[in-house]
Design a protein around this motif. Sequence first.
Motif, PDB file in Angstrom:
ATOM      1  N   PHE A 135       0.850  -1.187   0.000  1.00 47.18           N
ATOM      2  CA  PHE A 135       0.000   0.000   0.000  1.00 47.18           C
ATOM      3  C   PHE A 135       0.885   1.237   0.000  1.00 47.18           C
ATOM      4  CE2 PHE A 135      -1.997   3.477   2.333  1.00 47.18           C
ATOM      5  CZ  PHE A 135      -3.130   3.674   1.551  1.00 47.18           C
ATOM      6  N   MET A 136       0.645   2.149  -0.926  1.00 47.34           N
ATOM      7  CA  MET A 136       1.467   3.341  -1.071  1.00 47.34           C
ATOM      8  C   MET A 136       0.735   4.576  -0.547  1.00 47.34           C
ATOM      9  SD  MET A 136       4.449   2.743  -2.565  1.00 47.34           S
ATOM     10  CE  MET A 136       5.228   1.272  -3.255  1.00 47.34           C
ATOM     11  N   ASN A 137       1.357   5.258   0.407  1.00 45.81           N
ATOM     12  CA  ASN A 137       0.868   6.565   0.821  1.00 45.81           C
ATOM     13  C   ASN A 137       1.282   7.588  -0.233  1.00 45.81           C
ATOM     14  OD1 ASN A 137      -0.045   5.815   3.627  1.00 45.81           O
ATOM     15  ND2 ASN A 137       2.115   5.259   3.785  1.00 45.81           N
ATOM     16  N   VAL A 138       0.362   8.460  -0.624  1.00 43.05           N
ATOM     17  CA  VAL A 138       0.629   9.454  -1.667  1.00 43.05           C
ATOM     18  C   VAL A 138       0.719  10.833  -1.023  1.00 43.05           C
ATOM     19  CG1 VAL A 138      -0.172  10.483  -3.822  1.00 43.05           C
ATOM     20  CG2 VAL A 138      -0.613   8.059  -3.354  1.00 43.05           C
ATOM     21  N   THR A 139       1.843  11.516  -1.255  1.00 46.90           N
ATOM     22  CA  THR A 139       2.043  12.869  -0.738  1.00 46.90           C
ATOM     23  C   THR A 139       2.388  13.790  -1.901  1.00 46.90           C
ATOM     24  OG1 THR A 139       2.911  11.970   1.341  1.00 46.90           O
ATOM     25  CG2 THR A 139       3.297  14.308   0.901  1.00 46.90           C
ATOM     26  N   VAL A 146       5.262  12.005  -3.980  1.00 47.31           N
ATOM     27  CA  VAL A 146       5.997  10.915  -3.347  1.00 47.31           C
ATOM     28  C   VAL A 146       5.035   9.770  -3.043  1.00 47.31           C
ATOM     29  CG1 VAL A 146       7.391  10.202  -1.372  1.00 47.31           C
ATOM     30  CG2 VAL A 146       7.678  12.497  -2.347  1.00 47.31           C
ATOM     31  N   PHE A 147       5.461   8.562  -3.406  1.00 47.18           N
ATOM     32  CA  PHE A 147       4.716   7.338  -3.099  1.00 47.18           C
ATOM     33  C   PHE A 147       5.582   6.521  -2.136  1.00 47.18           C
ATOM     34  CE2 PHE A 147       3.919   8.723  -7.415  1.00 47.18           C
ATOM     35  CZ  PHE A 147       2.530   8.783  -7.476  1.00 47.18           C
ATOM     36  N   ALA A 148       5.059   6.219  -0.960  1.00 47.49           N
ATOM     37  CA  ALA A 148       5.882   5.540   0.041  1.00 47.49           C
ATOM     38  C   ALA A 148       5.066   4.508   0.806  1.00 47.49           C
ATOM     39  CB  ALA A 148       6.480   6.551   1.014  1.00 47.49           C
ATOM     40  N   ALA A 149       5.599   3.299   0.865  1.00 54.55           N
ATOM     41  CA  ALA A 149       5.021   2.260   1.719  1.00 54.55           C
ATOM     42  C   ALA A 149       5.650   2.376   3.098  1.00 54.55           C
ATOM     43  CB  ALA A 149       5.294   0.881   1.129  1.00 54.55           C
ATOM     44  N   ASP A 150       4.872   2.112   4.133  1.00 48.33           N
ATOM     45  CA  ASP A 150       5.417   2.179   5.487  1.00 48.33           C
ATOM     46  C   ASP A 150       6.477   1.092   5.669  1.00 48.33           C
ATOM     47  OD1 ASP A 150       3.722   4.251   6.221  1.00 48.33           O
ATOM     48  OD2 ASP A 150       2.141   2.876   6.865  1.00 48.33           O
ATOM     49  N   PRO A 151       7.622   1.430   6.274  1.00 53.02           N
ATOM     50  CA  PRO A 151       8.597   0.381   6.586  1.00 53.02           C
ATOM     51  C   PRO A 151       8.031  -0.556   7.646  1.00 53.02           C
ATOM     52  CG  PRO A 151       9.233   2.459   7.604  1.00 53.02           C
ATOM     53  CD  PRO A 151       8.053   2.756   6.738  1.00 53.02           C
ATOM     54  N   LEU A 152       8.362  -1.832   7.542  1.00 57.26           N
ATOM     55  CA  LEU A 152       7.867  -2.843   8.474  1.00 57.26           C
ATOM     56  C   LEU A 152       9.048  -3.551   9.125  1.00 57.26           C
ATOM     57  CD1 LEU A 152       4.994  -4.351   6.291  1.00 57.26           C
ATOM     58  CD2 LEU A 152       4.771  -2.758   8.211  1.00 57.26           C
ATOM     59  N   PRO A 153       8.808  -4.280  10.215  1.00 61.88           N
ATOM     60  CA  PRO A 153       9.921  -4.946  10.897  1.00 61.88           C
ATOM     61  C   PRO A 153      10.733  -5.877  10.011  1.00 61.88           C
ATOM     62  CG  PRO A 153       7.993  -4.935  12.304  1.00 61.88           C
ATOM     63  CD  PRO A 153       7.550  -4.405  10.972  1.00 61.88           C
ATOM     64  N   ARG A 169       9.995   7.396 -10.848  1.00 64.13           N
ATOM     65  CA  ARG A 169      11.207   6.614 -10.615  1.00 64.13           C
ATOM     66  C   ARG A 169      11.288   6.207  -9.143  1.00 64.13           C
ATOM     67  NH1 ARG A 169      16.186  11.046 -10.498  1.00 64.13           N
ATOM     68  NH2 ARG A 169      15.286  12.399  -8.870  1.00 64.13           N
ATOM     69  N   GLN A 170      12.009   5.109  -8.887  1.00 64.68           N
ATOM     70  CA  GLN A 170      12.198   4.643  -7.521  1.00 64.68           C
ATOM     71  C   GLN A 170      13.320   5.429  -6.866  1.00 64.68           C
ATOM     72  OE1 GLN A 170      12.616   0.399  -7.214  1.00 64.68           O
ATOM     73  NE2 GLN A 170      12.139   0.377  -5.034  1.00 64.68           N
ATOM     74  N   ILE A 171      13.157   5.737  -5.571  1.00 65.67           N
ATOM     75  CA  ILE A 171      14.165   6.494  -4.836  1.00 65.67           C
ATOM     76  C   ILE A 171      14.580   5.710  -3.596  1.00 65.67           C
ATOM     77  CG2 ILE A 171      13.421   8.738  -5.695  1.00 65.67           C
ATOM     78  CD1 ILE A 171      11.819   9.127  -3.141  1.00 65.67           C
ATOM     79  N   ALA A 172      15.498   6.270  -2.825  1.00 63.44           N
ATOM     80  CA  ALA A 172      16.068   5.565  -1.678  1.00 63.44           C
ATOM     81  C   ALA A 172      14.988   5.149  -0.684  1.00 63.44           C
ATOM     82  CB  ALA A 172      17.100   6.455  -0.990  1.00 63.44           C
ATOM     83  N   SER A 173      15.124   3.944  -0.173  1.00 65.11           N
ATOM     84  CA  SER A 173      14.168   3.424   0.804  1.00 65.11           C
ATOM     85  C   SER A 173      14.501   3.940   2.198  1.00 65.11           C
ATOM     86  CB  SER A 173      14.194   1.897   0.793  1.00 65.11           C
ATOM     87  OG  SER A 173      15.498   1.429   1.103  1.00 65.11           O
ATOM     88  N   GLU A 174      13.585   3.706   3.137  1.00 61.37           N
ATOM     89  CA  GLU A 174      13.803   4.089   4.527  1.00 61.37           C
ATOM     90  C   GLU A 174      13.744   2.844   5.398  1.00 61.37           C
ATOM     91  OE1 GLU A 174      10.953   7.005   5.637  1.00 61.37           O
ATOM     92  OE2 GLU A 174      11.885   8.614   4.470  1.00 61.37           O
ATOM     93  N   ALA A 175      14.705   2.719   6.309  1.00 63.27           N
ATOM     94  CA  ALA A 175      14.767   1.549   7.178  1.00 63.27           C
ATOM     95  C   ALA A 175      13.699   1.622   8.267  1.00 63.27           C
ATOM     96  CB  ALA A 175      16.149   1.448   7.807  1.00 63.27           C
TER      97      ALA A 175
END
Length: 298
Positions: A135-139, A146-153, A169-175
Amino acid sequence: MLFGSRSMRVRLGLQEMTMTVFSRTVLFRCFVAFVFLISANLAVAEDAPETVEDLAGHRLVVEGPFSERVLRIDGRKVHENAFIFIQHRGSIDGVDFVVGTSSAGGNACEGAPFVVSAPPEDDVKFEGPIDSCAFMNVTIEEDRVVFAADPLPDRESERWEWTPASGLRQIASEAFTADNAKGWDDVTPDGVTHPGDLMGFGGLTDAIEDLLGSDRQSFAELIVGIGSGTFENGYFVGSACPKFICLEAGAFIAANPADQTLYLAWKPEGEKIIVRPAVTEWPKPARLALRDWAAQWP
């Protein structure tokens, strides 16, 4: 008189029965008519075209029967899928755009975002859908979307961006990082809604790491799946399983906030159940819950 009375009672009974049958028949027919009207209205709503009349002079239409939708731009088919929705509209650096989602249906994947943009003095562009099941959050920001999925464990966040200059385009992920503001005091019916939530409680991180060690990733991949939990005898007891192999693998967790202890178990696909700590160290309530969970793999 007695016979006549019986006859009257019989006739009255038939009338009552006839009226009852008639009433039920009328009610049933009314119900059928109501369902038909509702279904017809839903069909009209589901099949109705979704239109963006003027995207910098271009016309977008999502049409077709429910579960067989088609996106057309100026009459030209550019995309088709079971479900297509237009969700956002905006303009960045003079370029008008819309953001939508496309899905094949079912519960395997969330709707994947796409972007339609109309640069001045250039052809309209369709980009996407993004290749992801998350699921992508849209900002919508000042200079980009920006399209970002919540990071998970068990995984980093997937992140994408769209700009008029660079497109999609894809950009850097977040841990993933645990919330250090949450700890054992938050292990309550209101504080925990899914067993995977505990992986994000900073106050429990050390206890989880001590139990799992190098197996943390394997456990995390299972505990963030389809799951639920409840409070029993002072314990939070929960389990989860991966979406596609729910009958072959899963994870279990029991947490006692009173004495701040954790009990973990998981079953990798094709392997036996692994328990931490040793089952002989589990208190009776946690052990009984473990037995019930493990019974699905006799």
